[in-house]
Design an enzyme around this catalytic site. Structure first.
Site, PDB file in Angstrom:
ATOM      1  N   ASP A  95      92.759  20.348   2.694  1.00 54.74           N
ATOM      2  CA  ASP A  95      92.934  20.599   1.255  1.00 54.74           C
ATOM      3  C   ASP A  95      93.567  21.977   1.105  1.00 54.74           C
ATOM      4  O   ASP A  95      93.930  22.615   2.104  1.00 54.74           O
ATOM      5  CB  ASP A  95      91.581  20.485   0.516  1.00 54.74           C
ATOM      6  CG  ASP A  95      91.760  19.923  -0.894  1.00 54.74           C
ATOM      7  OD1 ASP A  95      92.518  20.534  -1.680  1.00 54.74           O
ATOM      8  OD2 ASP A  95      91.163  18.876  -1.204  1.00 54.74           O
TER       9      ASP A  95
ATOM     10  N   HIS B 125      97.378  19.024  -3.038  1.00 57.76           N
ATOM     11  CA  HIS B 125      96.256  19.556  -2.249  1.00 57.76           C
ATOM     12  C   HIS B 125      96.712  19.934  -0.841  1.00 57.76           C
ATOM     13  O   HIS B 125      96.008  19.707   0.138  1.00 57.76           O
ATOM     14  CB  HIS B 125      95.100  18.550  -2.192  1.00 57.76           C
ATOM     15  CG  HIS B 125      94.327  18.466  -3.487  1.00 57.76           C
ATOM     16  ND1 HIS B 125      93.491  19.469  -3.918  1.00 57.76           N
ATOM     17  CD2 HIS B 125      94.277  17.501  -4.438  1.00 57.76           C
ATOM     18  CE1 HIS B 125      92.952  19.133  -5.086  1.00 57.76           C
ATOM     19  NE2 HIS B 125      93.423  17.944  -5.430  1.00 57.76           N
TER      20      HIS B 125
ATOM     21  N   GLU C 187      95.543  14.243  -7.890  1.00 58.99           N
ATOM     22  CA  GLU C 187      95.815  15.512  -8.572  1.00 58.99           C
ATOM     23  C   GLU C 187      97.074  16.220  -8.066  1.00 58.99           C
ATOM     24  O   GLU C 187      97.069  17.428  -7.861  1.00 58.99           O
ATOM     25  CB  GLU C 187      94.607  16.447  -8.411  1.00 58.99           C
ATOM     26  CG  GLU C 187      93.342  15.866  -9.016  1.00 58.99           C
ATOM     27  CD  GLU C 187      92.109  16.742  -8.785  1.00 58.99           C
ATOM     28  OE1 GLU C 187      91.320  16.888  -9.728  1.00 58.99           O
ATOM     29  OE2 GLU C 187      91.926  17.263  -7.675  1.00 58.99           O
TER      30      GLU C 187
ATOM     31  N   PHE D 131      78.362  13.363  -5.959  1.00 57.82           N
ATOM     32  CA  PHE D 131      77.110  14.025  -5.590  1.00 57.82           C
ATOM     33  C   PHE D 131      77.260  15.542  -5.515  1.00 57.82           C
ATOM     34  O   PHE D 131      76.353  16.239  -5.072  1.00 57.82           O
ATOM     35  CB  PHE D 131      76.566  13.450  -4.269  1.00 57.82           C
ATOM     36  CG  PHE D 131      76.207  11.977  -4.334  1.00 57.82           C
ATOM     37  CD1 PHE D 131      76.158  11.295  -5.543  1.00 57.82           C
ATOM     38  CD2 PHE D 131      75.913  11.268  -3.181  1.00 57.82           C
ATOM     39  CE1 PHE D 131      75.828   9.940  -5.605  1.00 57.82           C
ATOM     40  CE2 PHE D 131      75.575   9.923  -3.224  1.00 57.82           C
ATOM     41  CZ  PHE D 131      75.543   9.252  -4.436  1.00 57.82           C
TER      42      PHE D 131
ATOM     43  N   TRP E  40      81.932  16.960  -2.578  1.00 53.97           N
ATOM     44  CA  TRP E  40      82.938  18.030  -2.539  1.00 53.97           C
ATOM     45  C   TRP E  40      82.198  19.341  -2.396  1.00 53.97           C
ATOM     46  O   TRP E  40      81.122  19.520  -2.998  1.00 53.97           O
ATOM     47  CB  TRP E  40      83.765  18.022  -3.831  1.00 53.97           C
ATOM     48  CG  TRP E  40      84.475  16.727  -4.079  1.00 53.97           C
ATOM     49  CD1 TRP E  40      84.093  15.740  -4.947  1.00 53.97           C
ATOM     50  CD2 TRP E  40      85.682  16.262  -3.466  1.00 53.97           C
ATOM     51  NE1 TRP E  40      84.994  14.701  -4.907  1.00 53.97           N
ATOM     52  CE2 TRP E  40      85.975  14.988  -4.004  1.00 53.97           C
ATOM     53  CE3 TRP E  40      86.550  16.801  -2.510  1.00 53.97           C
ATOM     54  CZ2 TRP E  40      87.099  14.249  -3.613  1.00 53.97           C
ATOM     55  CZ3 TRP E  40      87.661  16.072  -2.130  1.00 53.97           C
ATOM     56  CH2 TRP E  40      87.923  14.814  -2.681  1.00 53.97           C
ATOM     57  N   THR E  41      82.775  20.293  -1.644  1.00 52.82           N
ATOM     58  CA  THR E  41      81.960  21.452  -1.284  1.00 52.82           C
ATOM     59  C   THR E  41      82.447  22.800  -1.838  1.00 52.82           C
ATOM     60  O   THR E  41      82.146  23.841  -1.267  1.00 52.82           O
ATOM     61  CB  THR E  41      81.836  21.549   0.252  1.00 52.82           C
ATOM     62  OG1 THR E  41      83.159  21.601   0.823  1.00 52.82           O
ATOM     63  CG2 THR E  41      81.085  20.360   0.816  1.00 52.82           C
TER      64      THR E  41
END
Ligand code: ACM
Length: 401
Positions: A61, A136, A199, A291, A339-340
């Site tokens: 990403d 990305h 995106e 989540f 996603w972090t």
């Protein structure tokens, strides 16, 4: 042997059981925050203990490229490193964002990838790599600017959000992507390959003389159709290498490639359009299966936003209303996404994932479409035994009656 406490005797029996859906997935983003090999294995263990069978590994990403590619070493030499990371929430960063001053880096060697894929295979978990494109891709473009559309210098991003960088849809770029696919197919036996597609801002394509000329040559009028062309070219590379393409639902815009599998994330609409068009779909709507979203209105650690409490996950029905029986058969299953951006540690990945993953596991296994949440919670309290045994850092408050 005398002290073994947790031994139970149960009468012999035959259990016949099979899952409702063939795709029972969890995604982990290791670009925004790198997760160590041991934890990736543990995450696979947690997936397997929930009898889920797909690990979608978001490996690249804007904020980091995390997989060794031997032919293109700068992807990791440059692309796996950022100088620092945004402090606090991007929503409040305004025009004067604050950074933590701490370099962040990490990637998986091909040997580590092989080891992880083998580990997953032994647990009946299929590992699906994602190389996100054409957007990305800032980390990629920082390493190999020649594949970017703009000639401006790009760094690996240290702030979250949707960035302008986009790959240049030229033959050189497709050759580069093919080279990557050739290396990855030796590492990932999965028949699926995720190409992102989400995106992608088209501004750089709009502003580039080279791209506008290319579009004229290709007789492509809209930038969205150029993205379809891009995905179509990549689909051809993948199918020549025996792989099926999965993409986020933006791959529908500008024309859906007939062999593509759509991962529906902006609600269910992408999945519905795909199933009606004869394509397969995986349901991962942000309304129910993100989540990384908040689990309660108050008292939770920082999250990206949204609201996906346990009961909402449990209430999810993967086959959208209004599909006929043939269309419904094209819904392969569902997936939870982690996603972090705001998840820096393995412990927090577990906190955000479980027990929402437990609820999702039942959603993708059980034929029961009318679900009783309070009854689920009672059973969840028994399941706690297994979570505690594995020392999973699950959200404890979900298990108090
Ligand atoms: C996504 O959440 N951008 C797929």
């Amino acid at each position: 042997q005398t002290k073994s406490l947790n031994v139970y005797n149960i009468p012999p029996m035959i259990i016949e059981d099979f899952p409702r859906f063939k795709y029972r997935g969890m995604m982990l983003d290791v670009s925004r925050h790198f997760m160590p090999v041991d934890f990736v294995k543990r995450y696979i263990d947690i997936i397997a203990m929930h009898k889920m069978n797909k690990f979608h590994w978001h490996l690249t990403d804007d904020q980091g490229w995390r997989i060794e590619i031997k032919k293109y070493p700068k992807l990791t030499e440059i692309g796996s490193k950022r100088t620092e990371t945004l402090k606090g929430h991007a929503r409040f960063a305004g025009s004067n964002p604050k950074f933590d001053g701490i370099p962040h880096e990490g990637f998986y060697t091909q040997d580590e990838i092989k080891d992880i894929v083998k580990y997953a295979d032994e647990r009946f978990v299929d590992v699906i790599p994602e190389i996100d494109m054409p957007g990305h891709t800032s980390a990629l473009i920082a390493a190999y600017p020649e594949f970017g559309t703009s000639t401006e210098k790009v760094d690996v991003k240290k702030i979250w959000g949707v960035h302008e960088e986009i790959l240049k849809p030229t033959d050189d770029t497709f050759k580069f992507i093919e080279d990557i696919v050739l290396e990855l197919k030796e590492l990932f036996p999965s028949s699926y390959f995720h190409v992102g597609g989400d995106e992608a801002k088209k501004t750089q394509w709009e502003n580039s003389e080279e791209i506008q000329k290319l579009m004229a040559d290709l007789e492509i009028e809209e930038e969205d159709s150029l993205q379809s062309y891009f995905i179509g070219r990549v689909e051809k590379i993948l199918s020549e290498n025996g792989k099926k393409l999965i993409g986020w639902d933006e791959i529908i815009e500008g024309g859906l490639n007939e062999n593509a599998i759509v991962m529906s994330w902006r609600g269910e609409e992408g999945g519905i359009i795909a199933a009606k068009a004869g394509n397969q779909a995986i349901m991962s709507p942000n309304s129910h299966l993100y989540f990384d979203y908040y689990q309660a209105k108050t008292g939770e650690p920082i999250a990206i936003g949204g609201f996906t409490p346990l009961d909402k996950v449990y209430s999810y029905e993967p086959v959208p209303k209004g599909l006929d029986i043939n269309e419904a058969s094209r819904i392969m299953g569902a997936q939870g996404n982690v996603w972090t951006e705001y998840i820096k540690t393995p412990e927090k990945v577990e906190y955000m994932s479980v027990p929402r993953m437990t609820a999702l596991s039942e959603v993708v296994w059980s034929k029961r479409k009318v679900r009783d949440f309070s009854e689920f919670k009672k059973r969840l309290n028994f399941y706690r035994f297994f979570l505690d045994k594995e020392k999973v850092n699950y959200r404890k408050t979900d298990l108090v009656k």
